[in-house]
Design an enzyme around this catalytic site. Structure first.
Site, mmCIF file in Angstrom:
data_model
loop_
_atom_site.group_PDB
_atom_site.id
_atom_site.type_symbol
_atom_site.label_atom_id
_atom_site.label_comp_id
_atom_site.label_asym_id
_atom_site.label_seq_id
_atom_site.Cartn_x
_atom_site.Cartn_y
_atom_site.Cartn_z
ATOM 1 N N GLU A 61 0.867 -1.196 0.000
ATOM 2 C CA GLU A 61 0.000 0.000 0.000
ATOM 3 C C GLU A 61 0.898 1.239 0.000
ATOM 4 O O GLU A 61 1.943 1.246 0.662
ATOM 5 C CB GLU A 61 -0.855 0.000 1.285
ATOM 6 C CG GLU A 61 -1.701 1.238 1.496
ATOM 7 C CD GLU A 61 -2.308 1.322 2.915
ATOM 8 O OE1 GLU A 61 -1.654 0.874 3.877
ATOM 9 O OE2 GLU A 61 -3.422 1.849 3.040
ATOM 10 N N ASN A 89 -6.867 6.328 -1.969
ATOM 11 C CA ASN A 89 -5.804 5.376 -1.661
ATOM 12 C C ASN A 89 -6.042 4.202 -2.613
ATOM 13 O O ASN A 89 -7.000 3.446 -2.452
ATOM 14 C CB ASN A 89 -5.931 4.959 -0.182
ATOM 15 C CG ASN A 89 -4.753 4.126 0.283
ATOM 16 O OD1 ASN A 89 -4.037 3.546 -0.525
ATOM 17 N ND2 ASN A 89 -4.582 4.040 1.585
ATOM 18 N N LYS A 93 -9.409 2.219 -2.150
ATOM 19 C CA LYS A 93 -9.665 1.688 -0.805
ATOM 20 C C LYS A 93 -11.012 2.156 -0.261
ATOM 21 O O LYS A 93 -11.274 3.364 -0.178
ATOM 22 C CB LYS A 93 -8.531 2.134 0.121
ATOM 23 C CG LYS A 93 -8.557 1.558 1.523
ATOM 24 C CD LYS A 93 -7.291 2.013 2.270
ATOM 25 C CE LYS A 93 -7.156 1.446 3.648
ATOM 26 N NZ LYS A 93 -5.894 1.878 4.292
ATOM 27 N N GLU A 108 -6.057 8.962 7.548
ATOM 28 C CA GLU A 108 -6.547 8.557 6.217
ATOM 29 C C GLU A 108 -7.895 9.191 5.887
ATOM 30 O O GLU A 108 -8.160 9.534 4.744
ATOM 31 C CB GLU A 108 -6.647 7.032 6.135
ATOM 32 C CG GLU A 108 -5.300 6.368 5.998
ATOM 33 C CD GLU A 108 -5.414 4.937 5.529
ATOM 34 O OE1 GLU A 108 -5.950 4.694 4.445
ATOM 35 O OE2 GLU A 108 -4.953 4.055 6.281
ATOM 36 N N CYS A 137 -5.016 -2.883 2.782
ATOM 37 C CA CYS A 137 -4.779 -2.780 4.229
ATOM 38 C C CYS A 137 -6.015 -3.005 5.091
ATOM 39 O O CYS A 137 -6.468 -4.123 5.252
ATOM 40 C CB CYS A 137 -4.101 -1.455 4.552
ATOM 41 S SG CYS A 137 -3.355 -1.506 6.204
ATOM 42 N N ASN A 167 0.148 -1.019 5.481
ATOM 43 C CA ASN A 167 1.062 -0.275 6.363
ATOM 44 C C ASN A 167 0.411 -0.346 7.728
ATOM 45 O O ASN A 167 -0.534 0.409 7.999
ATOM 46 C CB ASN A 167 1.130 1.207 5.986
ATOM 47 C CG ASN A 167 1.933 1.502 4.741
ATOM 48 O OD1 ASN A 167 3.072 1.950 4.793
ATOM 49 N ND2 ASN A 167 1.328 1.281 3.587
HETATM 50 N N1 CDT Z 1 -3.086 1.555 6.379
HETATM 51 C C1 CDT Z 1 -4.045 0.997 7.132
HETATM 52 O O1 CDT Z 1 -5.170 0.820 6.697
HETATM 53 N N2 CDT Z 1 -3.704 0.703 8.401
HETATM 54 C C2 CDT Z 1 -4.650 0.196 9.337
HETATM 55 C C3 CDT Z 1 -4.262 0.660 10.685
HETATM 56 C C4 CDT Z 1 -5.387 0.555 11.596
HETATM 57 S S1 CDT Z 1 -5.148 1.529 12.995
HETATM 58 C C5 CDT Z 1 -5.927 3.017 12.603
HETATM 59 C C6 CDT Z 1 -4.785 -1.307 9.338
HETATM 60 O O2 CDT Z 1 -5.925 -1.787 9.347
HETATM 61 O O3 CDT Z 1 -3.796 -2.025 9.368
#
Ligand code: CDT
Length: 313
Positions: free
Chosen positions: A47, A107, A124, A143, A169, A194
């Site tokens: 991502e 995204n 996304k 985000e 993600c 990420n």
């Molecule tokens: N990038 C991304 O979507 N990260 C989220 C972090 C969650 S915490 C706000 C994830 O689901 O891994």
């Protein structure tokens, strides 16, 4: 029958704020080239693979973040990836921040085939985090400030001899993501992530617990939809913020076939047989025979919880 596909998950080590697109693309090109030389048909990048995970930074004026976005794809900075895909006959999945000609921010991820042509795009849907600065968090996850929810749905594409899908993600935490693609016969879902190693709202949550949640989501989704999943992490320490790795390939039984061992740029390679998705799709998860959508109305129409007997204002 067998339909072999050699898959390479290209985990990225950390990308620091000051690292320019050219340097990052050179890292990705090296992995694409090494993967192709090792026989890969398809490489899965992460991502927001071209930049640091910039949603951790707050900017009052959203326009000041536009330099993290790609206004065209491909563009001169990323063209080398497309050229290499064609030259070495290897496809790829790539996540990046997209700025549309209409000024929308997404995204996004794309699938590029072995001729270097873009065959699919995903934006996304499940954006995590918040849209205003939150002083109660140990770090920000903005985000919802910088992206709009994706507007393309969850599609699948018949390409490279298989039925391919994408998500990004946080989408992996939502079973609806995978079932939407499962209903299109998806055989391989590619995703980049990420994920911080700590919880900005719960310091006691361990990194091991967070990795467990990652595996839990991927393994159950693969089994419940009888599909392979290739998940590619951005890992390591970005500007003092640690992201866990554990990029992996999961088979339709929900078992992990291969997993990254480092938090650096690393290829995780496995040859999979896309026909191994057939058995589950024709038995326990034969959707046509066993699903009962007449009982799933809430899933398609309701977001929040409605507890019976409680008022909803
Ligand atoms: N990038 C991304 O979507 N990260 C989220 C972090 C969650 S915490 C706000 C994830 O689901 O891994």
């Amino acid at each position: 029958m067998s339909r072999p596909l050699t898959l390479a998950v290209a985990q990225s080590g950390p990308i620091q704020k000051a690292e320019g697109r050219q340097a990052v693309v050179a890292r990705l090109c090296k992995m694409l080239s090494d993967a192709a030389d090792a026989g890969a048909d398809l490489v899965v990048f992460t991502e927001l693979a071209l930049t640091t995970f910039f949603p951790r930074y707050y900017e009052e004026d959203r326009a000041d973040m536009d330099h993290w976005f790609e206004a065209q794809m491909p563009n001169p900075s990323v063209q080398p990836l497309f050229d290499m895909a064609k030259e070495k006959s290897v496809g790829f999945y790539l996540g990046y921040a997209e700025l549309t000609p209409e000024g929308q921010h997404f995204n996004t991820s794309i699938i590029v085939d072995k001729s270097g042509n873009q065959v699919g795009k995903y934006r996304k849907v499940h954006l995590p985090g918040h849209d205003e600065f939150d002083p109660d968090r140990s770090f920000q996850h903005l985000e919802k400030r910088y992206f709009e929810p994706g507007n393309l749905g969850f599609n699948a594409w018949n390409t490279m001899d298989g039925v391919m899908g994408m998500c990004i993600c946080n989408d992996r935490r939502w079973p609806e993501t995978f079932r939407e693609m499962g209903l299109q016969g998806v055989e391989l879902v590619m995703l980049g992530y990420n994920t911080p190693s700590s919880n900005s709202q719960m310091p006691s949550e361990t990194s091991d617990m967070r990795k467990f949640h990652n595996r839990l989501c991927l393994q159950s989704a693969a089994y419940q939809n009888s599909t392979f999943i290739a998940a590619s992490a951005k890992a390591g320490d970005e500007d003092g913020h640690h992201l866990y790795g554990e990029s992996c390939i999961v088979d339709p039984n929900g078992e992990i076939l291969a997993m990254a061992k480092t938090e650096e740029d690393e290829l995780v390679i496995a040859t999979i047989d896309l026909d191994a998705t057939r058995f589950g799709k024709e038995t326990v998860f034969d959707f046509a025979r066993h699903r009962r959508p007449e009982h799933y109305g809430r899933i398609g129409s309701q977001t929040g919880v409605i507890v019976p007997g409680q008022d909803t204002d």
